[in-house]
Design an enzyme around this catalytic site. Structure first.
Site, PDB file in Angstrom:
ATOM      1  N   ARG A 107     -15.039   3.122  -1.079  1.00 56.05           N
ATOM      2  CA  ARG A 107     -14.791   1.749  -0.515  1.00 56.05           C
ATOM      3  C   ARG A 107     -15.030   1.911   0.777  1.00 56.05           C
ATOM      4  O   ARG A 107     -13.567   2.786   1.632  1.00 56.05           O
ATOM      5  CB  ARG A 107     -13.547   1.638  -0.640  1.00 56.05           C
ATOM      6  CG  ARG A 107     -13.078  -0.123  -0.661  1.00 56.05           C
ATOM      7  CD  ARG A 107     -12.153  -1.036  -0.759  1.00 56.05           C
ATOM      8  NE  ARG A 107     -11.060   0.212   0.012  1.00 56.05           N
ATOM      9  CZ  ARG A 107      -9.392  -0.409  -0.354  1.00 56.05           C
ATOM     10  NH1 ARG A 107      -9.355  -1.294  -1.512  1.00 56.05           N
ATOM     11  NH2 ARG A 107      -8.898   0.193   0.413  1.00 56.05           N
ATOM     12  N   ARG A 148     -10.419   5.409  -1.334  1.00 54.15           N
ATOM     13  CA  ARG A 148      -9.755   4.443  -0.369  1.00 54.15           C
ATOM     14  C   ARG A 148      -9.928   5.264   1.333  1.00 54.15           C
ATOM     15  O   ARG A 148      -8.687   6.033   1.500  1.00 54.15           O
ATOM     16  CB  ARG A 148      -8.416   3.742  -0.601  1.00 54.15           C
ATOM     17  CG  ARG A 148      -7.735   2.932  -1.411  1.00 54.15           C
ATOM     18  CD  ARG A 148      -6.373   2.750  -1.749  1.00 54.15           C
ATOM     19  NE  ARG A 148      -6.212   1.957  -2.787  1.00 54.15           N
ATOM     20  CZ  ARG A 148      -5.414   2.080  -3.335  1.00 54.15           C
ATOM     21  NH1 ARG A 148      -5.070   2.807  -4.043  1.00 54.15           N
ATOM     22  NH2 ARG A 148      -5.363   0.550  -4.104  1.00 54.15           N
ATOM     23  N   ARG A 169       2.004  -9.322  -0.756  1.00 53.03           N
ATOM     24  CA  ARG A 169       2.203  -8.132  -2.296  1.00 53.03           C
ATOM     25  C   ARG A 169       3.106  -7.099  -1.117  1.00 53.03           C
ATOM     26  O   ARG A 169       3.712  -6.040  -1.801  1.00 53.03           O
ATOM     27  CB  ARG A 169       1.406  -7.194  -2.626  1.00 53.03           C
ATOM     28  CG  ARG A 169       0.120  -7.174  -1.069  1.00 53.03           C
ATOM     29  CD  ARG A 169      -1.119  -6.487  -1.238  1.00 53.03           C
ATOM     30  NE  ARG A 169      -1.246  -5.322  -2.378  1.00 53.03           N
ATOM     31  CZ  ARG A 169      -2.409  -4.517  -2.154  1.00 53.03           C
ATOM     32  NH1 ARG A 169      -3.736  -5.260  -1.670  1.00 53.03           N
ATOM     33  NH2 ARG A 169      -2.842  -3.338  -2.138  1.00 53.03           N
ATOM     34  N   HIS A 222       0.935  -0.980  -0.111  1.00 52.23           N
ATOM     35  CA  HIS A 222       0.224   0.235  -0.163  1.00 52.23           C
ATOM     36  C   HIS A 222       0.440   0.791   0.068  1.00 52.23           C
ATOM     37  O   HIS A 222       0.698   2.675  -0.523  1.00 52.23           O
ATOM     38  CB  HIS A 222      -1.292   0.168   0.976  1.00 52.23           C
ATOM     39  CG  HIS A 222      -2.127  -0.737   1.048  1.00 52.23           C
ATOM     40  ND1 HIS A 222      -2.117  -2.249   1.446  1.00 52.23           N
ATOM     41  CD2 HIS A 222      -2.919  -0.516   0.283  1.00 52.23           C
ATOM     42  CE1 HIS A 222      -3.362  -2.784   1.400  1.00 52.23           C
ATOM     43  NE2 HIS A 222      -3.925  -1.525   0.629  1.00 52.23           N
ATOM     44  N   GLU A 234     -11.979  -9.574  -4.673  1.00 52.51           N
ATOM     45  CA  GLU A 234     -10.262  -9.786  -4.096  1.00 52.51           C
ATOM     46  C   GLU A 234      -9.765 -10.973  -3.847  1.00 52.51           C
ATOM     47  O   GLU A 234      -8.193 -11.138  -3.352  1.00 52.51           O
ATOM     48  CB  GLU A 234     -10.181  -8.921  -3.852  1.00 52.51           C
ATOM     49  CG  GLU A 234     -10.827  -8.110  -2.599  1.00 52.51           C
ATOM     50  CD  GLU A 234      -9.712  -6.868  -2.155  1.00 52.51           C
ATOM     51  OE1 GLU A 234      -9.314  -5.325  -2.670  1.00 52.51           O
ATOM     52  OE2 GLU A 234     -10.899  -5.828  -1.410  1.00 52.51           O
ATOM     53  N   CYS A 286      -9.906  -2.362 -10.149  1.00 48.34           N
ATOM     54  CA  CYS A 286      -9.504  -1.163 -10.238  1.00 48.34           C
ATOM     55  C   CYS A 286      -8.764  -1.254  -8.825  1.00 48.34           C
ATOM     56  O   CYS A 286      -7.811  -0.778  -8.515  1.00 48.34           O
ATOM     57  CB  CYS A 286     -10.066  -0.660  -8.367  1.00 48.34           C
ATOM     58  SG  CYS A 286     -10.875  -1.955  -7.215  1.00 48.34           S
ATOM     59  N   ASN A 328      -4.567  -6.384  -6.855  1.00 46.62           N
ATOM     60  CA  ASN A 328      -3.826  -6.191  -6.036  1.00 46.62           C
ATOM     61  C   ASN A 328      -3.773  -7.501  -5.011  1.00 46.62           C
ATOM     62  O   ASN A 328      -2.691  -8.195  -5.038  1.00 46.62           O
ATOM     63  CB  ASN A 328      -3.544  -4.858  -5.063  1.00 46.62           C
ATOM     64  CG  ASN A 328      -3.458  -3.715  -6.232  1.00 46.62           C
ATOM     65  OD1 ASN A 328      -2.667  -4.472  -7.231  1.00 46.62           O
ATOM     66  ND2 ASN A 328      -4.098  -3.000  -5.259  1.00 46.62           N
ATOM     67  N   ASP A 329      -5.068  -7.430  -4.197  1.00 50.88           N
ATOM     68  CA  ASP A 329      -5.227  -9.294  -3.297  1.00 50.88           C
ATOM     69  C   ASP A 329      -5.703 -10.044  -3.886  1.00 50.88           C
ATOM     70  O   ASP A 329      -5.073 -10.941  -3.729  1.00 50.88           O
ATOM     71  CB  ASP A 329      -6.475  -7.785  -2.469  1.00 50.88           C
ATOM     72  CG  ASP A 329      -5.317  -7.275  -1.720  1.00 50.88           C
ATOM     73  OD1 ASP A 329      -4.577  -7.366  -1.168  1.00 50.88           O
ATOM     74  OD2 ASP A 329      -6.241  -6.268  -1.530  1.00 50.88           O
TER      75      ASP A 329
HETATM   76  C1  PEP Z   1      -6.766  -4.381  -4.808  1.00 51.48           C
HETATM   77  O1  PEP Z   1      -6.387  -4.871  -3.734  1.00 51.48           O
HETATM   78  O2  PEP Z   1      -6.740  -4.103  -5.281  1.00 51.48           O
HETATM   79  C2  PEP Z   1      -7.373  -2.636  -4.468  1.00 51.48           C
HETATM   80  C3  PEP Z   1      -7.527  -2.074  -5.434  1.00 51.48           C
HETATM   81  O3  PEP Z   1      -7.174  -2.489  -3.184  1.00 51.48           O
HETATM   82  P1  PEP Z   1      -6.372  -2.478  -1.675  1.00 51.48           P
HETATM   83  O4  PEP Z   1      -4.407  -2.536  -2.321  1.00 51.48           O
HETATM   84  O5  PEP Z   1      -6.349  -0.637  -1.601  1.00 51.48           O
HETATM   85  O6  PEP Z   1      -5.868  -3.876  -1.211  1.00 51.48           O
HETATM   86 MG    MG Z   2      -7.416  -4.911  -2.005  1.00 55.66          MG
END
Ligand code: PEP
Ligand code: MG
Length: 576
Positions: free
Chosen positions: A336, A300, A470, A193, A436, A507, A459-460
């Site tokens: 979110r 976020r 990650r 993050h 996710e 996203c 991402n998740d």
């Molecule tokens: C994701 O997980 O792709 C996402 C957009 O949320 P974050 O990066 O805030 O976990």
């Molecule tokens: Mg996420």
């Protein structure tokens, strides 16, 4: 001779920074010498005791969360810290120093730490000598609380490149606000993050640059070359000139792309793509408008909870949302709900993470369904904000349908209560599910039936599908958005959305990487949300694409996603 330290560059529209190092030590948080006027001594002593009390409360909370089957040494670790906090040498001696020396609480604490460290260092017993790390942890905890109260501390940050072992997302935001122009960390991965935040703030950053904190020193001039993931120190004049020119070109290129701001995001054969932005703070709205975003696809909100001592009130949530909605002037805003946990922690986190695998722990909707009073405050604020524009609510980290049902019940109940109180709300608040986790992707059809839209958080999704943390740079090479399993899951979610007639957005960072734009559009995505700085480049690519040519070629490629040249073939789709 130039010193080069290799790390991993964070993908951003600007990849070059030149500036002086400001070392942020995570080992021991250092205080500046500071004096306090006689009239404020009592208040300063009170401030110190208050910080010790908060530190103790935090540890008690952390201890409560430790499961019964945790190895005893972890419990001992917390207990030792609690005992140290109760020891007069730490909990009272600095107060006496504040009185006798007339100095600040931070400085008194630092003097005390230095004294105690010398005692530890002189000890014969090797075990006792290791206890100085515990002392450091405890003092850092109090110091962080004290320094958190004094955000206007005078250290000059503007124009500096911050070097640290690691940075939290909260640090990153604070440092950006104070004008830092680049980040270098010993640890961390580009999907953490913190790295995402740096990219979205347009700050060149290098993570996983092992040894940076020991090999660089405060005040020396360094170059951040995020394109190649390299930190350069002791550069020749020629190299500096080279990087100054490159930075200049990058800025020019970014400005040139801005001419596309109002151009439609249409492929050559006429498919419209909705280009939305990811934001972390209400102030980011200006960047979204500057880069031509059609709306906010991911707000976020957890950043509302950071760098402060108390949880945000309903009114604070509401005011923040209002600022975003008004700024976006009729364009959709997807809020979110809280996603704290894993690598996003805050000072007063209701369930601070003391577990071994925080990414698999009480995070996001799991935390919200446990701490429903916190969740309800946010839901009420979002419902109230929906009176002012096209707001959508989105729930992160769903794995079970019952979580979705419980969350929806809470939204319904809060809507009902607000209606009874005759408080204004929008007639409709579309609610979406973030997909996710592999569990949610595999059962996406059930989520699509229950929700108004889906949004793929790659991402998740990649982290959980490939079992790759990650935030851990040592496994970054395994973090592969093109892994056949990831592509299959994305495909399934898109198909589920289309069977149920529900829109599917993406996203995660994958959506903002122009290298994947032909792939994603070819797979059928029509809504992409990314950090604002990526919007122009992705739009430029969209306008070059002919989906009539991309789709059949992609279909062929997807038959062999494990082919050796698959990644190159995906990149080549942009040239069809
Ligand atoms: C994701 O997980 O792709 C996402 C957009 O949320 P974050 O990066 O805030 O976990
Ligand atoms: Mg996420």
């Amino acid at each position: 001779m130039t010193i080069a330290i290799q790390g991993i560059g964070v993908n951003s529209s600007i990849s070059t920074a030149i500036g002086k190092v400001l070392m942020l030590s995570r080992g021991s948080i250092q205080a500046e010498p500071g004096m306090v006027p006689a009239s404020q001594i009592d208040a300063e002593v009170e401030r110190f005791f208050h910080a010790v009390q908060i530190a103790a409360n935090q540890l008690v909370e952390i201890r409560k969360q430790i499961p019964a089957d945790t190895p005893p040494d972890i419990l001992e670790f917390i207990d030792t810290h609690l005992l140290m906090l109760q020891d007069k040498a730490i909990s009272e001696a600095p107060a006496q120093t504040i009185r006798s020396e007339g100095c600040s609480a931070e400085w008194a604490l630092q003097l005390r730490r230095d004294q105690l460290l010398r005692v530890f260092e002189d000890m014969e017993d090797a075990y006792l000598r290791t206890r100085k790390d515990d002392l450091d942890h405890v003092v850092n905890r109090i110091m962080t609380i004290l320094q958190g109260e004094k955000r206007s501390d005078p250290v000059e940050i503007a124009g500096h490149i911050i070097v640290s072992e690691d940075l939290t997302p909260a640090d990153t935001i604070m440092l950006h606000h104070r004008g830092a122009c680049g980040f270098i960390t010993d640890f961390g991965s580009p999907m953490s993050h913190t790295a995402i935040l740096a990219a979205s703030l347009g700050i060149p950053a290098i993570v996983g640059a092992h040894g940076a904190t020991t090999r660089l020193h405060s005040g020396e001039r360094v170059v951040v070359d995020a394109l190649n993931g390299t930190v350069l120190a002791e550069c020749s004049r020629d190299s500096i000139r080279f990087f100054e020119k490159r930075l200049h070109k990058e800025l020019e290129r970014r400005n040139a792309l801005q001419t596309l701001r109002d151009a439609p995001a249409l492929t050559r054969d006429g498919t419209h793509i909705e280009l939305q932005a990811n934001i972390e703070l209400p102030d980011d709205v200006q960047a979204v408008l500057d880069e031509g975003g059609h709306g906010i696809g991911l707000y976020r909100t957890e950043f509302l909870y950071m760098n402060r001592d108390q949880l945000p009130t309903e009114e604070e949530h509401y005011q923040a949302y209002l600022q975003v909605i008004e700024g976006m002037d009729g364009r959709p805003v997807t809020i979110r709900t809280l996603d704290l946990g894993a690598d996003k922690q805050c000072e007063h986190q209701p369930e601070p993470s003391a577990c071994i695998n925080p990414a698999l722990g009480l995070r996001a909707i799991r935390l919200c369904l446990k701490e429903t009073s916190i969740f309800r405050v946010q839901i009420r604020a979002i419902l109230r904000a929906s009176a002012h524009g096209p707001v959508r609510l989105m729930i992160p980290m769903l794995t079970n349908l019952w979580e979705a049902r419980q969350a929806r019940d809470i939204i319904r109940e809060e809507r009902q209560k607000l209606a009874e109180q005759q408080i204004a709300m929008g007639a409709d608040l579309p609610v979406g599910a973030m997909i996710e986790t592999p569990a949610a992707a595999l059962t996406a059809e059930s989520f699509a039936q229950m929700f108004d839209f889906l949004s793929i958080g790659t991402n998740d999704l990649i982290q959980y599908t490939l079992a790759v943390d990650r935030a851990d740079d040592s496994v970054n090479h395994l973090y592969d958005p093109l892994h056949p399993a990831v592509l299959l899951l994305i495909q399934q979610v898109l198909e589920a959305g289309s069977r149920c007639g529900k829109p599917v957005a993406m996203c995660g960072e994958m959506a903002g990487n122009p290298g994947y734009t032909p792939l994603l559009l070819g797979m059928g995505l029509k809504i992409l949300s990314m950090h604002p700085a990526s919007l122009p480049e992705v739009k430029q690519l969209i306008r070059k694409l002919d989906l009539g040519q991309v789709k059949p070629r992609l279909k062929q490629l997807l038959r062999h996603p494990d082919a050796e040249d698959f990644a190159q073939a995906i990149r080549d789709l942009a040239n069809l």
